[in-house]
Design a protein around this motif. Structure first.
Motif, PDB file in Angstrom:
ATOM      1  N   ARG A  43       0.835  -1.190   0.000  1.00  0.00           N
ATOM      2  CA  ARG A  43       0.000   0.000   0.000  1.00  0.00           C
ATOM      3  C   ARG A  43       0.877   1.250   0.000  1.00  0.00           C
ATOM      4  N   VAL A  44       0.347   2.296  -0.582  1.00  0.00           N
ATOM      5  CA  VAL A  44       0.949   3.620  -0.535  1.00  0.00           C
ATOM      6  C   VAL A  44      -0.151   4.556  -0.055  1.00  0.00           C
ATOM      7  N   TYR A  45       0.153   5.366   0.932  1.00  0.00           N
ATOM      8  CA  TYR A  45      -0.848   6.264   1.501  1.00  0.00           C
ATOM      9  C   TYR A  45      -0.334   7.690   1.522  1.00  0.00           C
ATOM     10  N   SER A  46      -1.248   8.641   1.379  1.00  0.00           N
ATOM     11  CA  SER A  46      -0.932  10.039   1.640  1.00  0.00           C
ATOM     12  C   SER A  46      -0.955  10.228   3.151  1.00  0.00           C
ATOM     13  N   VAL A  47      -0.121  11.091   3.634  1.00  0.00           N
ATOM     14  CA  VAL A  47      -0.017  11.304   5.074  1.00  0.00           C
ATOM     15  C   VAL A  47      -1.288  11.927   5.644  1.00  0.00           C
ATOM     16  N   ALA A  48      -1.856  12.896   4.948  1.00  0.00           N
ATOM     17  CA  ALA A  48      -3.019  13.616   5.482  1.00  0.00           C
ATOM     18  C   ALA A  48      -4.177  12.690   5.864  1.00  0.00           C
ATOM     19  N   PRO A  49      -4.639  11.789   4.983  1.00  0.00           N
ATOM     20  CA  PRO A  49      -5.742  10.910   5.387  1.00  0.00           C
ATOM     21  C   PRO A  49      -5.365   9.971   6.540  1.00  0.00           C
ATOM     22  N   LEU A  50      -4.104   9.575   6.598  1.00  0.00           N
ATOM     23  CA  LEU A  50      -3.683   8.666   7.668  1.00  0.00           C
ATOM     24  C   LEU A  50      -3.734   9.312   9.047  1.00  0.00           C
ATOM     25  N   LYS A  51      -3.622  10.618   9.085  1.00  0.00           N
ATOM     26  CA  LYS A  51      -3.663  11.313  10.373  1.00  0.00           C
ATOM     27  C   LYS A  51      -5.011  11.161  11.067  1.00  0.00           C
ATOM     28  N   GLU A  67      -7.785  -3.341   7.448  1.00  0.00           N
ATOM     29  CA  GLU A  67      -8.500  -2.449   8.358  1.00  0.00           C
ATOM     30  C   GLU A  67      -8.265  -0.979   7.994  1.00  0.00           C
ATOM     31  N   ILE A  68      -7.066  -0.661   7.532  1.00  0.00           N
ATOM     32  CA  ILE A  68      -6.781   0.711   7.102  1.00  0.00           C
ATOM     33  C   ILE A  68      -7.651   1.071   5.896  1.00  0.00           C
ATOM     34  N   ILE A  69      -7.802   0.145   4.967  1.00  0.00           N
ATOM     35  CA  ILE A  69      -8.670   0.394   3.809  1.00  0.00           C
ATOM     36  C   ILE A  69     -10.093   0.679   4.279  1.00  0.00           C
ATOM     37  N   VAL A  70     -10.602  -0.138   5.190  1.00  0.00           N
ATOM     38  CA  VAL A  70     -11.958   0.056   5.707  1.00  0.00           C
ATOM     39  C   VAL A  70     -12.077   1.429   6.363  1.00  0.00           C
ATOM     40  N   GLN A  71     -11.096   1.796   7.167  1.00  0.00           N
ATOM     41  CA  GLN A  71     -11.140   3.093   7.847  1.00  0.00           C
ATOM     42  C   GLN A  71     -11.109   4.249   6.847  1.00  0.00           C
ATOM     43  N   LEU A  72     -10.314   4.130   5.793  1.00  0.00           N
ATOM     44  CA  LEU A  72     -10.266   5.179   4.780  1.00  0.00           C
ATOM     45  C   LEU A  72     -11.593   5.286   4.028  1.00  0.00           C
ATOM     46  N   VAL A  73     -12.208   4.149   3.728  1.00  0.00           N
ATOM     47  CA  VAL A  73     -13.509   4.158   3.053  1.00  0.00           C
ATOM     48  C   VAL A  73     -14.552   4.814   3.949  1.00  0.00           C
ATOM     49  N   LEU A  74     -14.570   4.448   5.212  1.00  0.00           N
ATOM     50  CA  LEU A  74     -15.545   5.025   6.140  1.00  0.00           C
ATOM     51  C   LEU A  74     -15.335   6.533   6.314  1.00  0.00           C
ATOM     52  N   ALA A  75     -14.076   6.968   6.193  1.00  0.00           N
ATOM     53  CA  ALA A  75     -13.761   8.400   6.285  1.00  0.00           C
ATOM     54  C   ALA A  75     -13.950   9.109   4.947  1.00  0.00           C
ATOM     55  N   LYS A  76     -14.468   8.368   3.958  1.00  0.00           N
ATOM     56  CA  LYS A  76     -14.731   8.908   2.608  1.00  0.00           C
ATOM     57  C   LYS A  76     -13.476   9.490   1.957  1.00  0.00           C
ATOM     58  N   GLN A  77     -12.365   8.810   2.144  1.00  0.00           N
ATOM     59  CA  GLN A  77     -11.108   9.196   1.511  1.00  0.00           C
ATOM     60  C   GLN A  77     -11.001   8.524   0.146  1.00  0.00           C
ATOM     61  N   ARG A  78     -10.316   9.149  -0.760  1.00  0.00           N
ATOM     62  CA  ARG A  78     -10.137   8.613  -2.111  1.00  0.00           C
ATOM     63  C   ARG A  78      -9.110   7.481  -2.083  1.00  0.00           C
ATOM     64  N   LEU A  79      -9.427   6.404  -2.768  1.00  0.00           N
ATOM     65  CA  LEU A  79      -8.514   5.277  -2.910  1.00  0.00           C
ATOM     66  C   LEU A  79      -8.162   5.137  -4.381  1.00  0.00           C
ATOM     67  N   LEU A  80      -6.897   5.008  -4.663  1.00  0.00           N
ATOM     68  CA  LEU A  80      -6.423   4.855  -6.036  1.00  0.00           C
ATOM     69  C   LEU A  80      -5.543   3.618  -6.093  1.00  0.00           C
ATOM     70  N   GLU A  81      -5.794   2.764  -7.061  1.00  0.00           N
ATOM     71  CA  GLU A  81      -4.983   1.552  -7.220  1.00  0.00           C
ATOM     72  C   GLU A  81      -4.001   1.710  -8.374  1.00  0.00           C
ATOM     73  N   VAL A  82      -2.843   1.142  -8.205  1.00  0.00           N
ATOM     74  CA  VAL A  82      -1.859   1.060  -9.280  1.00  0.00           C
ATOM     75  C   VAL A  82      -1.404  -0.394  -9.358  1.00  0.00           C
ATOM     76  N   PRO A  83      -1.130  -0.886 -10.558  1.00  0.00           N
ATOM     77  CA  PRO A  83      -0.720  -2.290 -10.681  1.00  0.00           C
ATOM     78  C   PRO A  83       0.673  -2.511 -10.097  1.00  0.00           C
ATOM     79  N   ILE A  84       0.845  -3.654  -9.473  1.00  0.00           N
ATOM     80  CA  ILE A  84       2.148  -4.082  -8.968  1.00  0.00           C
ATOM     81  C   ILE A  84       2.412  -5.483  -9.509  1.00  0.00           C
TER      82      ILE A  84
END
Length: 104
Positions: A43-51, A67-84
């Motif tokens: 995962r790669v996260y922006s610092v601001a939403p993680l705060k 759990e972090i993904i769930v918390q970000l979704v509940l906080a209505k944060q944008r999620l962006l996927e990139v292929p690995i």
């Protein structure tokens, strides 16, 4: 999982691929998301939403990243996927798959 066939070409065992697809489908349904997968652990996260994430509520086990993904979704944060790329080696996985699936 974003690149069709990439996970299997990278050596992902069929049972893990199928399990990942099933769990990701279920989690997408529950969260109202359309993520390609929830279980790579990369995962790669922006610092601001993680705060705003209450990490003290998270488990101290393998599915912490989910759990972090769930918390970000509940906080209505944008999620962006990139292929690995997927690389499976000879290492032994000590995660109990059924237990992991039940708690994810």
């Amino acid at each position: 999982m974003l690149t069709p066939g990439g996970a299997r070409r990278g050596g992902m065992p069929r049972y893990k691929f199928i399990g990942n697809k099933i769990l990701s489908w279920l989690q997408n349904r529950l969260l109202g998301t359309r993520l390609s997968e929830f279980h790579s652990g990369y995962r790669v996260y922006s610092v601001a939403p993680l705060k705003a994430i209450p990490f003290d509520l998270n488990a101290n086990v393998f599915h912490f990243d989910t759990e972090i993904i769930v918390q970000l979704v509940l906080a209505k944060q944008r999620l962006l996927e990139v292929p690995i790329p997927t690389y499976y080696g000879d290492e032994i996985c000590h995660v109990n798959g059924l237990r992991y699936a039940a708690t994810s």
